[in-house]
Design a protein around this motif. Sequence first.
Motif, short mmCIF file in Angstrom:
data_model
loop_
_atom_site.label_atom_id
_atom_site.label_comp_id
_atom_site.label_asym_id
_atom_site.label_seq_id
_atom_site.Cartn_x
_atom_site.Cartn_y
_atom_site.Cartn_z
N MET A 1 0.85 -1.02 0.02
CA MET A 1 0.01 -0.05 -0.02
C MET A 1 0.89 1.13 0.18
N SER A 2 0.59 2.20 -0.96
CA SER A 2 1.56 3.53 -1.14
C SER A 2 0.71 4.52 -0.60
N PHE A 3 1.37 5.55 -0.30
CA PHE A 3 0.58 6.89 0.09
C PHE A 3 -0.64 7.32 -1.08
N GLN A 4 -0.09 7.23 -2.22
CA GLN A 4 -0.97 7.56 -3.33
C GLN A 4 -2.13 6.73 -3.44
N SER A 5 -2.19 5.41 -2.96
CA SER A 5 -3.24 4.56 -2.99
C SER A 5 -4.70 5.21 -2.08
N ILE A 6 -4.07 6.09 -1.00
CA ILE A 6 -5.20 6.22 -0.17
C ILE A 6 -5.66 7.60 -0.59
N THR A 7 -7.11 7.66 -0.44
CA THR A 7 -7.99 8.72 -0.94
C THR A 7 -7.69 9.72 0.10
N ALA A 41 -4.88 2.76 7.42
CA ALA A 41 -4.21 2.51 6.16
C ALA A 41 -2.83 3.49 6.03
N MET A 42 -3.12 4.65 6.53
CA MET A 42 -2.03 5.54 6.35
C MET A 42 -0.82 5.11 7.36
N ALA A 43 -0.94 4.63 8.53
CA ALA A 43 -0.17 3.76 9.41
C ALA A 43 0.43 2.89 8.47
N ARG A 44 -0.27 1.95 7.86
CA ARG A 44 0.30 0.79 7.14
C ARG A 44 1.28 1.60 6.01
N ALA A 45 0.68 2.36 5.25
CA ALA A 45 1.58 2.90 4.28
C ALA A 45 2.84 3.70 4.61
N PHE A 46 2.69 4.31 5.77
CA PHE A 46 3.94 4.89 6.33
C PHE A 46 5.07 3.98 6.74
N ALA A 47 4.57 2.87 7.57
CA ALA A 47 5.38 1.78 7.68
C ALA A 47 6.08 1.09 6.58
N ALA A 49 6.47 2.59 3.71
CA ALA A 49 7.61 3.55 3.15
C ALA A 49 8.73 3.67 4.02
N ILE A 50 8.77 3.46 5.11
CA ILE A 50 9.98 3.48 6.03
C ILE A 50 10.90 2.18 5.73
N TYR A 51 10.37 1.30 5.44
CA TYR A 51 11.01 0.00 5.40
C TYR A 51 11.39 -0.22 3.77
N CYS A 52 10.70 0.55 2.64
CA CYS A 52 10.91 0.12 1.51
C CYS A 52 12.52 0.52 1.03
N LYS A 53 13.05 -0.43 0.27
CA LYS A 53 14.28 -0.31 -0.08
C LYS A 53 14.35 0.50 -1.57
N VAL A 54 13.29 0.83 -2.37
CA VAL A 54 13.41 1.24 -3.48
C VAL A 54 13.03 2.72 -3.71
N LEU A 55 12.03 3.28 -3.07
CA LEU A 55 11.49 4.60 -3.15
C LEU A 55 12.01 5.15 -1.76
N PRO A 56 12.33 6.72 -1.94
CA PRO A 56 12.81 7.28 -0.82
C PRO A 56 11.61 7.88 0.13
N ASP A 57 10.45 8.23 -0.42
CA ASP A 57 9.27 8.77 0.38
C ASP A 57 8.06 7.97 0.03
N ASP A 58 7.98 6.94 -0.40
CA ASP A 58 6.97 6.14 -0.45
C ASP A 58 7.07 4.62 -0.46
N ALA A 59 6.16 3.81 -0.52
CA ALA A 59 6.30 2.24 -0.76
C ALA A 59 6.09 1.88 -2.34
N CYS A 60 7.07 1.22 -2.68
CA CYS A 60 7.03 0.46 -4.15
C CYS A 60 6.04 -0.47 -4.10
N GLY A 61 5.92 -1.22 -3.06
CA GLY A 61 4.91 -2.38 -2.98
C GLY A 61 5.28 -3.76 -3.53
N GLU A 62 6.71 -3.75 -4.01
CA GLU A 62 7.20 -4.87 -4.51
C GLU A 62 8.38 -5.39 -4.15
#
Length: 325
Positions: A1-7, A41-47, A49-62
């Motif tokens: 889940m990325s930040f952008q997927s949250i309405t 949903a925002m808490a999960r997206a934030f988590a 994004a924190i752990y994502c190794k690909v994007l600096p400020d969001d989750a790649c989801g992959e």
Amino acid sequence: MSFQSITGQERVKRMLQNSLRTDKVSHAYIFTGAPGTGRRAMARAFAQAIYCKVLPDDACGECLDCRKVEHGNHPDLHWIVPDGASIKIDQIRELQKQFAYRASASNIKMYILEDADKLTVQAANSLLKFLEEPTSQVVAVLITDNGQALLPTIRSRSQWIPFLPMGRSSMKELLLQEGHPPVLVQAAVNLAAGPEAARELIQGNGFAELRNLVIQLARESLSRLPSAMLTAQQKLAKGEFSEQLPRFMDMLILWLKDMVQLKLGSREELIYTDQLDWMSQQALSYSMEHWIACLEQAVETQKRLRSHANPQLALEHILMRLKGV
């Protein structure tokens, strides 16, 4: 889940993403706001994004870390929910014990507390000590309907992130685009603070049926009061919808607001738009004082039911008021 997927909640997204980009993530956040505004949903997206190794400020989801967060098995992320009616001190002690171990490759440990206002006094004091003296690099997210219920010392050590209700027109447009029935959308956006909660209402068990029951009881009360009394007893006081009586009252109040609007000669922002013919006739058959008195009685009935008033008697009073008895 990325930040952008949250309405919605664009301001919250900007704040969190900016903290990630500038490497200024706080050690504790309070996500406060009404249910359904997207806090979880925002808490999960934030988590992610924190752990994502690909994007600096969001989750790649992959990437592997994103997938671990999504599936709830990331070793450095701990999600705590109330044990029964509260979050107990043993849960906080177990969290502290887990955090005594070194974090994995991420070097960051994170915990998310749902319903953080349900911390017992002992658990809250234990959490406060943990916030003041973390054993490693730790990020905390406390999710709550009522941030003011948290200890002042916890509030002062955390960054306050308010989640505001989404505008009804924006919610309505989004839900209609998703293909939900317009008559249910119109009711849901007036009862929910965000699209997530509105969607749950529409898709939930009995929402459409409750709306139909409001219409049925309103019709019967105005024309065949004994029949309305029987229906209320069979379906609401003791029947299949007894557990959903508070939601029924919410929807009845929306119907009464429509009647006040129609008495005023306005048809804007009505909820029961598919019932306008008979509702318009009935609205004009009674005085404005009658409809306002009904609305006040419904709000009072709602309060009495929360205080465990007898459901059958409470319903009979509001139905008799509708008839003008």
